[in-house]
Scaffold this motif. Sequence first.
Motif, PDB file in Angstrom:
ATOM      1  N   LEU A 101      -4.598  -0.320   1.175  1.00 38.42           N
ATOM      2  CA  LEU A 101      -4.304  -0.780  -0.175  1.00 38.42           C
ATOM      3  C   LEU A 101      -4.906  -2.167  -0.420  1.00 38.42           C
ATOM      4  CD1 LEU A 101      -2.848   0.048  -2.779  1.00 38.42           C
ATOM      5  CD2 LEU A 101      -0.775  -0.987  -1.839  1.00 38.42           C
ATOM      6  N   ALA A 102      -4.851  -3.040   0.576  1.00 43.46           N
ATOM      7  CA  ALA A 102      -5.452  -4.375   0.447  1.00 43.46           C
ATOM      8  C   ALA A 102      -6.971  -4.260   0.268  1.00 43.46           C
ATOM      9  CB  ALA A 102      -5.117  -5.221   1.666  1.00 43.46           C
ATOM     10  N   GLU A 103      -7.611  -3.383   1.011  1.00 48.35           N
ATOM     11  CA  GLU A 103      -9.054  -3.173   0.859  1.00 48.35           C
ATOM     12  C   GLU A 103      -9.381  -2.624  -0.531  1.00 48.35           C
ATOM     13  OE1 GLU A 103     -10.922  -0.955   4.005  1.00 48.35           O
ATOM     14  OE2 GLU A 103      -9.800  -2.069   5.543  1.00 48.35           O
ATOM     15  N   TYR A 104      -8.563  -1.691  -0.989  1.00 48.37           N
ATOM     16  CA  TYR A 104      -8.737  -1.111  -2.330  1.00 48.37           C
ATOM     17  C   TYR A 104      -8.644  -2.196  -3.396  1.00 48.37           C
ATOM     18  CZ  TYR A 104      -7.219   1.468  -6.520  1.00 48.37           C
ATOM     19  OH  TYR A 104      -7.062   1.955  -7.796  1.00 48.37           O
ATOM     20  N   ARG A 105      -7.614  -3.035  -3.300  1.00 46.65           N
ATOM     21  CA  ARG A 105      -7.446  -4.113  -4.286  1.00 46.65           C
ATOM     22  C   ARG A 105      -8.617  -5.080  -4.258  1.00 46.65           C
ATOM     23  NH1 ARG A 105      -1.097  -4.856  -3.054  1.00 46.65           N
ATOM     24  NH2 ARG A 105      -0.349  -3.283  -4.514  1.00 46.65           N
ATOM     25  N   ASP A 106      -9.114  -5.404  -3.060  1.00 40.09           N
ATOM     26  CA  ASP A 106     -10.274  -6.286  -2.968  1.00 40.09           C
ATOM     27  C   ASP A 106     -11.492  -5.657  -3.640  1.00 40.09           C
ATOM     28  OD1 ASP A 106      -8.783  -8.187  -1.637  1.00 40.09           O
ATOM     29  OD2 ASP A 106      -9.540  -7.648   0.362  1.00 40.09           O
ATOM     30  N   ALA A 107     -11.679  -4.347  -3.449  1.00 45.11           N
ATOM     31  CA  ALA A 107     -12.810  -3.658  -4.087  1.00 45.11           C
ATOM     32  C   ALA A 107     -12.665  -3.687  -5.606  1.00 45.11           C
ATOM     33  CB  ALA A 107     -12.905  -2.219  -3.582  1.00 45.11           C
ATOM     34  N   LEU A 108     -11.425  -3.510  -6.088  1.00 46.65           N
ATOM     35  CA  LEU A 108     -11.200  -3.563  -7.534  1.00 46.65           C
ATOM     36  C   LEU A 108     -11.514  -4.941  -8.109  1.00 46.65           C
ATOM     37  CD1 LEU A 108      -7.902  -1.564  -8.155  1.00 46.65           C
ATOM     38  CD2 LEU A 108     -10.244  -0.855  -8.667  1.00 46.65           C
ATOM     39  N   THR A 109     -11.226  -5.976  -7.345  1.00 51.89           N
ATOM     40  CA  THR A 109     -11.476  -7.337  -7.820  1.00 51.89           C
ATOM     41  C   THR A 109     -12.930  -7.506  -8.240  1.00 51.89           C
ATOM     42  OG1 THR A 109      -9.697  -8.249  -6.476  1.00 51.89           O
ATOM     43  CG2 THR A 109     -11.410  -9.784  -7.173  1.00 51.89           C
TER      44      THR A 109
END
Length: 164
Positions: free
Chosen positions: A53-61
């Motif tokens: 989830l942290a990786e996903y959020r970073d990608a969304l950023t």
Amino acid sequence: MSRWRARHSTLLLANWEGETTAVADRRLDEVGKRLRGPVDALPTGTPEHAAALAEYRDALTGLRNRPGGFWIAGPDPLAAEHALAGTVPLESLASVTLLSDGATRLVDKFALADWREVLAVLDSTGPDGLIRRVREVEGGDPDGRRWPRGKTHDDATVVHWPLS
């Protein structure tokens, strides 16, 4: 790492003939579908899920407030230029309802109701009744196996305005 929440709301317009129109900006959903595979493959609440989830959020950023991504007005007022906008004659409406993404889960995440059914719940038991139903369904799938999601319970807000 910056912390932020990507949210969207749905505006539900019901006319006097019983027809409903749901208006929502789905650009975040479209971007998310391309990136969520690793998150959705893991049980909600596990350390592995949290890392994915942290990786996903970073990608969304990297896709926030950019063409081909999605727009959030909070951090960048210029994003308002990309907002969905429109008008509807007030006299044509029987009700106006604004729902956060946590409150729309019965329809758009779990596919257990349609917008007419949501309006029926709102008219009979109010926003508390709708949120209670969402919580019951979430509670029946706490690890997100049936309905993959970022967290077991999402914030849920409903404003329902009957115009009778």
